[in-house]
Design a protein around this motif. Structure first.
Motif, PDB file in Angstrom:
ATOM      1  N   GLN A 105     -10.858  -1.113   4.445  1.00  0.00           N
ATOM      2  CA  GLN A 105     -11.794  -2.166   4.004  1.00  0.00           C
ATOM      3  C   GLN A 105     -12.666  -1.641   2.863  1.00  0.00           C
ATOM      4  O   GLN A 105     -12.846  -2.295   1.829  1.00  0.00           O
TER       5      GLN A 105
ATOM      6  N   ASP B 206       0.855  -1.191   0.000  1.00  0.00           N
ATOM      7  CA  ASP B 206       0.000   0.000   0.000  1.00  0.00           C
ATOM      8  C   ASP B 206       0.889   1.238   0.000  1.00  0.00           C
ATOM      9  O   ASP B 206       2.026   1.193   0.465  1.00  0.00           O
TER      10      ASP B 206
ATOM     11  N   PRO C 222      -9.467   4.051  -4.478  1.00  0.00           N
ATOM     12  CA  PRO C 222      -9.133   3.499  -3.159  1.00  0.00           C
ATOM     13  C   PRO C 222      -8.130   4.381  -2.397  1.00  0.00           C
ATOM     14  O   PRO C 222      -7.005   3.977  -2.124  1.00  0.00           O
TER      15      PRO C 222
ATOM     16  N   LYS D 238      -5.690  -3.333 -11.439  1.00  0.00           N
ATOM     17  CA  LYS D 238      -6.607  -4.309 -10.828  1.00  0.00           C
ATOM     18  C   LYS D 238      -6.016  -4.995  -9.589  1.00  0.00           C
ATOM     19  O   LYS D 238      -6.134  -6.209  -9.416  1.00  0.00           O
ATOM     20  N   THR D 239      -5.324  -4.214  -8.758  1.00  0.00           N
ATOM     21  CA  THR D 239      -4.836  -4.750  -7.483  1.00  0.00           C
ATOM     22  C   THR D 239      -5.797  -4.274  -6.400  1.00  0.00           C
ATOM     23  O   THR D 239      -6.671  -3.448  -6.659  1.00  0.00           O
ATOM     24  N   ASP D 240      -5.626  -4.768  -5.173  1.00  0.00           N
ATOM     25  CA  ASP D 240      -6.456  -4.225  -4.085  1.00  0.00           C
ATOM     26  C   ASP D 240      -5.630  -3.316  -3.174  1.00  0.00           C
ATOM     27  O   ASP D 240      -5.929  -3.141  -2.001  1.00  0.00           O
ATOM     28  N   GLN D 241      -4.589  -2.707  -3.746  1.00  0.00           N
ATOM     29  CA  GLN D 241      -3.781  -1.764  -2.965  1.00  0.00           C
ATOM     30  C   GLN D 241      -4.598  -0.506  -2.644  1.00  0.00           C
ATOM     31  O   GLN D 241      -5.484  -0.123  -3.422  1.00  0.00           O
ATOM     32  N   VAL D 242      -4.251   0.110  -1.526  1.00  0.00           N
ATOM     33  CA  VAL D 242      -4.862   1.396  -1.196  1.00  0.00           C
ATOM     34  C   VAL D 242      -3.749   2.437  -1.074  1.00  0.00           C
ATOM     35  O   VAL D 242      -2.572   2.089  -0.911  1.00  0.00           O
TER      36      VAL D 242
ATOM     37  N   ARG E 270     -10.445  -1.187  -0.302  1.00  0.00           N
ATOM     38  CA  ARG E 270     -10.018  -2.459  -0.929  1.00  0.00           C
ATOM     39  C   ARG E 270     -11.176  -3.152  -1.643  1.00  0.00           C
ATOM     40  O   ARG E 270     -10.974  -3.873  -2.607  1.00  0.00           O
ATOM     41  N   SER E 271     -12.381  -2.939  -1.125  1.00  0.00           N
ATOM     42  CA  SER E 271     -13.508  -3.647  -1.711  1.00  0.00           C
ATOM     43  C   SER E 271     -14.262  -2.808  -2.739  1.00  0.00           C
ATOM     44  O   SER E 271     -15.404  -3.113  -3.082  1.00  0.00           O
ATOM     45  N   GLY E 272     -13.626  -1.735  -3.200  1.00  0.00           N
ATOM     46  CA  GLY E 272     -14.227  -0.956  -4.291  1.00  0.00           C
ATOM     47  C   GLY E 272     -15.233   0.081  -3.822  1.00  0.00           C
ATOM     48  O   GLY E 272     -15.979   0.644  -4.630  1.00  0.00           O
TER      49      GLY E 272
END
Ligand code: TPP
Ligand code: MG
Length: 363
Positions: A231, A68, A175, A143-147, A234-236
């Motif tokens: 949270q 992150d 994010p 398309k990662t879930d990094q913030v 990360r979840s859009g």
């Protein structure tokens, strides 16, 4: 305003509290050490301390993964340490040594450590907003879930980049997490004189962004609020604004005569709210006095080791000044390397090998 002072501290929550206490103590020891060494002339440039604000750095970064991103401010030692930069690399950088995290060329206000997602402290107030919007956009595109987290002060919210980037992050649902350290002052000016609102979080409403206000002396409260924001991101679910009500217990910079406030204000706030004392009190029964002392001793030993490391390190070579301004690698075939070499040869045709390691000033 959210705080956790009555919450029981047991089990994993206690482990979390100890981890955050350790981080806050490391930051405090680092910054008290910076103050001492700055006044002794070991540290060039300027340095701004975040003593009193440690719970914000610890509570926020404890939620983050190495991948992150954070962007920091001129008051960024705590953020950097909490995100994972080593004490040695920090102190060597402050001492302007080649072994520093930016090879001794950045100093306090320009520390960056991409290896832990630390995109940079910033001499430009509000300079972090665009970096964070960019990092958050990049995470979406890859398309990662990094913030990406932006730390900033109350004063920065009066600048254009704050408004532009909050709006952009909101409409693009990025994010990003905006962590405001509302420490009641911007340089020598009280926030009461620079804005007509008390809760800066209201500014997030104007951009349709979720916001929360927390007790910034309470690391658990910061942790919980940023945890919800992470949270969501990360979840859009898009960006969040977290206003931490905190306080700067030292001058704006080391050497600030602080004519704009009474000494008693600092004493009163720290006596009532010192985030380290508060966390120690919260964990009191569970963590005995000897264990607290051990945390302080560990941090002091770590700092002393870092100072010895810095002192035994050389200053950067003067010719290095021209490298690292652009992205690219040191392969002589790389066009960026060729460009930087050309600049060095143009501006330093007779450059000696080793320089004094001086850093820029200004604050
Ligand atoms: C664009 C810009 N304007 C002015 C300054 C000078 N300056 C440095 S810090 C500061 C105050 C910042 O206040 P705040 O955002 O509340 O952060 P704090 O110092 O309280 O952590 C100012 C005006 C600067 N560095 N950059
Ligand atoms: Mg401020």
């Amino acid at each position: 305003m959210a705080n956790t002072l009555s919450a029981p501290v047991e089990g994993s929550r206690r482990e979390l509290g100890i981890a955050m206490l350790r981080t806050m103590i490391r930051i405090r020891v680092l910054e008290e050490g910076i103050e001492k060494h700055f006044l002794a002339g070991d540290i060039p440039g300027f340095a701004h301390l975040s003593i009193g604000q440690e719970a914000v750095a610890a509570g926020t970064c404890t939620n983050l993964r190495t991948g992150d991103a954070i962007a920091s401010t001129h008051r960024g030692h705590g953020h950097t340490l909490a995100k994972g930069t080593s004490m040695r690399a920090m102190v060597a950088e402050l001492f302007a040594r080649a072994t520093g995290v930016c090879k001794g060329k950045g100093g306090s206000m320009h520390i960056a450590d991409f290896s832990v997602g630390m995109l940079g402290a910033n001499g430009v107030v509000a300079g972090g907003f665009g970096l964070v919007a960019g990092a958050a956009l990049s995470a979406v595109q890859r398309k990662t879930d990094q913030v990406a987290v932006c730390f900033f002060g109350d004063g920065a919210t009066n600048r254009g980049p704050f408004h532009e980037n909050l709006n952009l992050c909101a409409i693009w649902n990025l994010p990003a997490i905006f962590v405001l350290e509302n420490n009641r002052y911007a340089s020598t000016t009280s926030t009461a004189e620079t804005m007509k609102i008390v809760d800066v979080a209201r500014r997030a409403d104007g951009y349709g962004m979720a916001s929360v206000i927390v007790d910034g002396f309470d690391a658990f409260a910061v942790y919980d609020a940023v945890g919800v924001a992470v949270q969501r991101a990360r979840s859009g679910g898009g960006p969040t604004f977290v206003e931490c009500k905190t306080f700067r217990a030292r001058g704006h910079y080391i050497g600030d005569p602080e004519r704009y406030r009474a000494k008693t204000e600092v004493e009163d706030v720290m006596n009532a709210s010192d985030p380290i004392v508060r966390m120690q009190a919260l964990l009191g029964d569970a963590l005995a006095a000897a264990a607290f002392e051990a945390l302080w001793n560990e941090a002091r030993a770590e700092f002393a080791d870092a100072v010895a490391f810095a002192r035994s390190s050389p200053p950067p070579e003067r010719t290095e000044a021209f490298f690292g301004a652009y992205s690219g690698d040191r392969d002589p075939g790389d066009p960026v390397h060729a460009l930087e070499s050309r600049e060095r040869d143009r501006f330093m045709p007779f450059a000696p090998d080793v320089g004094s390691g001086s850093q820029g000033s200004g604050h």
